[in-house]
Design a protein around this motif. Structure first.
Motif, PDB file in Angstrom:
ATOM      1  N   ASN A 174       0.820  -1.184   0.008  1.00 34.43           N
ATOM      2  CA  ASN A 174      -0.180   0.046   0.037  1.00 34.43           C
ATOM      3  C   ASN A 174       0.783   1.240  -0.118  1.00 34.43           C
ATOM      4  O   ASN A 174       0.707   2.128   0.924  1.00 34.43           O
ATOM      5  N   VAL A 175       1.844   1.256  -0.971  1.00 31.59           N
ATOM      6  CA  VAL A 175       2.707   2.297  -1.020  1.00 31.59           C
ATOM      7  C   VAL A 175       1.938   3.684  -1.262  1.00 31.59           C
ATOM      8  O   VAL A 175       0.855   3.684  -2.007  1.00 31.59           O
ATOM      9  N   CYS A 176       2.476   4.744  -0.879  1.00 30.66           N
ATOM     10  CA  CYS A 176       1.872   6.266  -0.920  1.00 30.66           C
ATOM     11  C   CYS A 176       0.527   6.339  -0.257  1.00 30.66           C
ATOM     12  O   CYS A 176      -0.076   7.260  -0.551  1.00 30.66           O
ATOM     13  N   LYS A 177       0.397   5.594   0.685  1.00 29.07           N
ATOM     14  CA  LYS A 177      -1.052   5.611   1.545  1.00 29.07           C
ATOM     15  C   LYS A 177      -0.563   5.781   2.917  1.00 29.07           C
ATOM     16  O   LYS A 177       0.517   5.125   3.348  1.00 29.07           O
ATOM     17  N   LYS A 178      -1.518   6.293   3.871  1.00 33.61           N
ATOM     18  CA  LYS A 178      -1.114   6.416   5.330  1.00 33.61           C
ATOM     19  C   LYS A 178      -1.047   4.949   5.893  1.00 33.61           C
ATOM     20  O   LYS A 178      -0.606   4.889   6.822  1.00 33.61           O
ATOM     21  N   SER A 179      -1.739   3.956   5.146  1.00 31.44           N
ATOM     22  CA  SER A 179      -1.580   2.618   5.678  1.00 31.44           C
ATOM     23  C   SER A 179      -0.531   1.812   5.327  1.00 31.44           C
ATOM     24  O   SER A 179      -0.461   0.449   5.196  1.00 31.44           O
ATOM     25  N   CYS A 180       0.542   2.434   4.611  1.00 25.64           N
ATOM     26  CA  CYS A 180       1.633   1.686   4.172  1.00 25.64           C
ATOM     27  C   CYS A 180       2.169   0.691   5.138  1.00 25.64           C
ATOM     28  O   CYS A 180       2.475   1.423   6.364  1.00 25.64           O
ATOM     29  N   GLU A 181       2.645  -0.400   4.968  1.00 20.57           N
ATOM     30  CA  GLU A 181       3.083  -1.301   5.823  1.00 20.57           C
ATOM     31  C   GLU A 181       4.324  -2.103   5.360  1.00 20.57           C
ATOM     32  O   GLU A 181       4.660  -2.212   4.079  1.00 20.57           O
ATOM     33  N   VAL A 182       5.441  -2.235   6.153  1.00 23.61           N
ATOM     34  CA  VAL A 182       6.611  -2.609   5.769  1.00 23.61           C
ATOM     35  C   VAL A 182       6.570  -4.183   6.345  1.00 23.61           C
ATOM     36  O   VAL A 182       6.515  -4.352   7.432  1.00 23.61           O
ATOM     37  N   PHE A 183       6.960  -5.091   5.559  1.00 19.36           N
ATOM     38  CA  PHE A 183       7.298  -6.483   5.738  1.00 19.36           C
ATOM     39  C   PHE A 183       8.643  -6.953   5.073  1.00 19.36           C
ATOM     40  O   PHE A 183       9.322  -5.882   4.618  1.00 19.36           O
ATOM     41  N   MET A 184       9.229  -8.111   5.385  1.00 18.35           N
ATOM     42  CA  MET A 184      10.482  -8.473   4.918  1.00 18.35           C
ATOM     43  C   MET A 184       9.960  -8.828   3.408  1.00 18.35           C
ATOM     44  O   MET A 184       8.834  -9.011   3.263  1.00 18.35           O
ATOM     45  N   SER A 185      11.148  -8.818   2.514  1.00 22.96           N
ATOM     46  CA  SER A 185      10.694  -9.374   1.280  1.00 22.96           C
ATOM     47  C   SER A 185      10.540 -10.713   1.214  1.00 22.96           C
ATOM     48  O   SER A 185      10.823 -11.609   2.143  1.00 22.96           O
ATOM     49  N   ASP A 186       9.626 -11.184   0.177  1.00 20.90           N
ATOM     50  CA  ASP A 186       9.341 -12.681   0.224  1.00 20.90           C
ATOM     51  C   ASP A 186      10.746 -13.490   0.076  1.00 20.90           C
ATOM     52  O   ASP A 186      10.865 -14.520   0.622  1.00 20.90           O
ATOM     53  N   GLU A 187      11.541 -12.966  -0.437  1.00 23.18           N
ATOM     54  CA  GLU A 187      13.160 -13.781  -0.396  1.00 23.18           C
ATOM     55  C   GLU A 187      13.537 -13.740   0.909  1.00 23.18           C
ATOM     56  O   GLU A 187      14.207 -15.129   1.266  1.00 23.18           O
ATOM     57  N   LYS A 188      13.534 -12.740   1.625  1.00 24.18           N
ATOM     58  CA  LYS A 188      14.421 -12.894   2.835  1.00 24.18           C
ATOM     59  C   LYS A 188      13.487 -13.896   3.845  1.00 24.18           C
ATOM     60  O   LYS A 188      13.961 -14.787   4.458  1.00 24.18           O
ATOM     61  N   HIS A 189      11.896 -13.644   3.733  1.00 27.59           N
ATOM     62  CA  HIS A 189      11.142 -14.426   4.597  1.00 27.59           C
ATOM     63  C   HIS A 189      11.337 -16.050   4.150  1.00 27.59           C
ATOM     64  O   HIS A 189      11.596 -16.972   5.103  1.00 27.59           O
ATOM     65  N   ALA A 190      11.535 -16.228   3.034  1.00 29.89           N
ATOM     66  CA  ALA A 190      11.764 -17.779   2.445  1.00 29.89           C
ATOM     67  C   ALA A 190      13.199 -18.344   3.009  1.00 29.89           C
ATOM     68  O   ALA A 190      13.274 -19.488   3.363  1.00 29.89           O
ATOM     69  N   LYS A 191      14.155 -17.374   3.272  1.00 28.63           N
ATOM     70  CA  LYS A 191      15.404 -17.589   3.604  1.00 28.63           C
ATOM     71  C   LYS A 191      15.452 -18.016   5.151  1.00 28.63           C
ATOM     72  O   LYS A 191      15.879 -19.016   5.484  1.00 28.63           O
ATOM     73  N   TYR A 192      14.397 -17.390   5.936  1.00 30.56           N
ATOM     74  CA  TYR A 192      14.293 -17.950   7.270  1.00 30.56           C
ATOM     75  C   TYR A 192      13.606 -19.090   7.433  1.00 30.56           C
ATOM     76  O   TYR A 192      14.088 -19.933   8.221  1.00 30.56           O
ATOM     77  N   LYS A 193      12.568 -19.346   6.590  1.00 30.73           N
ATOM     78  CA  LYS A 193      11.941 -20.686   6.633  1.00 30.73           C
ATOM     79  C   LYS A 193      13.081 -21.913   6.298  1.00 30.73           C
ATOM     80  O   LYS A 193      13.007 -23.077   6.818  1.00 30.73           O
ATOM     81  N   LYS A 194      13.978 -21.440   5.092  1.00 25.50           N
ATOM     82  CA  LYS A 194      14.786 -22.711   4.536  1.00 25.50           C
ATOM     83  C   LYS A 194      15.889 -22.857   5.827  1.00 25.50           C
ATOM     84  O   LYS A 194      16.280 -24.040   6.207  1.00 25.50           O
ATOM     85  N   ARG A 195      16.319 -21.826   6.611  1.00 21.73           N
ATOM     86  CA  ARG A 195      17.169 -21.939   7.766  1.00 21.73           C
ATOM     87  C   ARG A 195      16.704 -22.916   8.823  1.00 21.73           C
ATOM     88  O   ARG A 195      17.311 -23.541   9.408  1.00 21.73           O
ATOM     89  N   LEU A 196      15.304 -22.310   9.034  1.00 19.18           N
ATOM     90  CA  LEU A 196      14.892 -23.184  10.192  1.00 19.18           C
ATOM     91  C   LEU A 196      14.564 -24.639   9.859  1.00 19.18           C
ATOM     92  O   LEU A 196      14.941 -25.529  10.794  1.00 19.18           O
ATOM     93  N   ASN A 197      14.077 -24.856   8.690  1.00 18.62           N
ATOM     94  CA  ASN A 197      13.899 -26.241   8.466  1.00 18.62           C
ATOM     95  C   ASN A 197      15.248 -27.062   8.234  1.00 18.62           C
ATOM     96  O   ASN A 197      15.490 -28.186   8.806  1.00 18.62           O
ATOM     97  N   ALA A 198      16.593 -26.299   7.914  1.00 17.16           N
ATOM     98  CA  ALA A 198      17.846 -26.635   7.941  1.00 17.16           C
ATOM     99  C   ALA A 198      18.201 -27.243   9.126  1.00 17.16           C
ATOM    100  O   ALA A 198      18.813 -28.386   9.507  1.00 17.16           O
TER     101      ALA A 198
END
Length: 453
Positions: A314-338
């Motif tokens: 929701n960029v350029c809105k008052k409701s803009c939220e910041v998440f991890m990128s999908d790539e970084k989130h997937a890296k955490y999942k991969k390391r957790l599984n590892a």
């Protein structure tokens, strides 16, 4: 006037700076300095042990013994310093010779890109190249005030801009083969025209660029990826581009982190948004740089944007939220599984070690720590690697995945109990810290990541 010489005095300053950052290469380069340092450590231990054994007020005899210990310690310190200065004097003499050049060799790097490193043998040559690169970088940094952009500052300011509700036109550009396309003539012409760098500094830079181009087969262009000096030279090369883009009238926000560029345009009624991207490409083309069309994006209002490991919704809105990128989130999942894959493989042969390492690995992933004896003793971890998140749903998802893995450990209630105290979300919101200071502990913990497939 700033002293740009490659004198032993200046090389000593570099050694002290790197030592404070946790990179004391002088011990690796100079065996005699290593031996003298070990003697100094023994003398320091002697004084500490004496203090520990004599916590009461010193008698006259005690004071005399302690004074002798301190004198021995200072003698050892002076001997170490003199030995280091002698070794650096030898390095200085070689670097200052007109025939000296910084040696580099080509090795295979990640994603199929070649990287370049200074030789690791013989030690004399490694030391000479290392200190030459550090002094050149120091000269440029001090004279031109060049430094790489701060990643966290960029994300913080970008998040603020994207949350102010203004309908910006957002353009993200990726420079294709950034280091490999730096034009030598343009870079060297600027340095020569400025006449700010010493003759020795210029000579070494020119020879390094020539040798790199010969190795890479790219006459007249490119900086050696992997050599520290390349980062500061590329920043200097891009100064004009940064200034020109920032001065475009509709640009409300501009940032560049190495080869990743983000621009927020504030369109006026007279603006033609289809020309915004052209204006950026024009500036890059003038520097003989090419835009990577696949990685570059253009985002009108009310869309999402990914930049430097973060995803903005929701960029350029008052409701803009910041998440991890999908790539970084997937890296955490991969390391957790590892972590659990590695645990189950180790448990059959070494159950106690497997138990201990699984706990350490999950604690490392879900908490924060300080990297001692590293550059600036950096803080890392689930919070410090992602400090700008405003939506923590992804951390909840990671906790759910962790809970599923823990539930499968029915063979060990104690292990389950220990792991249940770990949480990605709590580690983030409470900034929980863990200590991992045992020798080799980080290498042992992160060894599991290779089992993420």
């Amino acid at each position: 006037m700033f002293d740009q010489s490659f004198s032993a005095k200046n090389l000593r300053i570099i050694s002290e700076i790197e030592n404070r950052r946790g990179s004391n290469r002088s011990l690796e380069f100079f065996p005699t300095v290593y031996d003298a340092t070990e003697i100094l450590k023994e003398r320091i231990r002697d004084t500490k042990q004496f203090r520990a054994a004599h916590r009461h007020a010193y008698s006259a005899d005690d004071q005399a013994i302690f004074d002798d210990l301190k004198a021995d310690r200072e003698t050892a310190r002076k001997a170490r310093d003199e030995e280091l200065l002698t070794c650096l004097s030898n390095v200085s003499q070689v670097i200052s010779q007109k025939g000296f050049r910084i040696s580099i060799r080509q090795v295979a790097g990640p994603k199929g890109k070649s990287v370049y490193v200074i030789p690791d043998t013989p030690k004399d040559l490694t030391a000479q190249c290392y200190y030459a690169i550090k002094q050149i970088s120091r000269n440029i940094s001090r004279i031109y005030k060049v430094q790489q952009a701060n990643r966290n500052q960029i994300i913080g300011h970008l998040g603020d801009a994207l949350s102010d509700g203004f309908p910006y036109h957002v353009i993200k550009l990726d420079v294709q083969e950034f280091y490999e396309r730096i034009d030598h003539e343009a870079l060297l012409s600027k340095l020569k025209a400025d006449q700010l760098l010493s003759a020795t500094t210029m000579r070494l830079i020119e020879r390094l660029l020539w040798d790199y181009a010969s190795l890479a087969g790219t006459p007249g262009r490119g900086l050696p990826r992997g050599v520290g000096l390349s980062a500061i030279l590329s920043e200097l090369y891009m100064r004009e581009v940064d200034a020109n883009i920032s001065s475009i009238s509709e640009v409300a926000f501009y940032a560049r982190y190495v080869d990743d560029i983000i621009v927020l345009f504030a369109p006026t009624k007279a603006s033609k948004t289809d020309e915004f991207r052209e204006s950026l490409v024009k500036e890059l083309t003038a520097k003989r740089l090419t835009v990577n069309a696949v990685k570059s994006k253009e985002a009108p209002p009310e869309t999402s944007l990914t930049y430097l490991g973060y995803s903005f919704k929701n960029v350029c809105k008052k409701s803009c939220e910041v998440f991890m990128s999908d790539e970084k989130h997937a890296k955490y999942k991969k390391r957790l599984n590892a972590c659990f894959v590695r645990y189950h493989r180790q448990r059959a042969k070494r159950p106690k070690k497997a138990y201990r390492l699984l706990v350490k690995r999950i604690q490392y992933l879900t908490a924060n720590t300080q990297l001692t004896h590293s550059k600036q003793n950096a803080f890392v971890g689930i919070y410090f690697s992602n400090p700008h998140l405003t939506n923590l749903d992804q951390l909840t998802q990671l906790d759910d995945l962790l809970a599923q893995q823990i539930a499968n450990l029915t063979h060990s209630a104690s292990l389950q109990a220990k792991l249940e105290r770990c949480s990605f979300k709590n580690g983030y919101t409470q900034q929980i810290f863990r200590r991992f200071h045992r020798d080799g502990e980080f290498a042992e913990i992160t060894k599991a990541w290779r089992y993420g497939q």
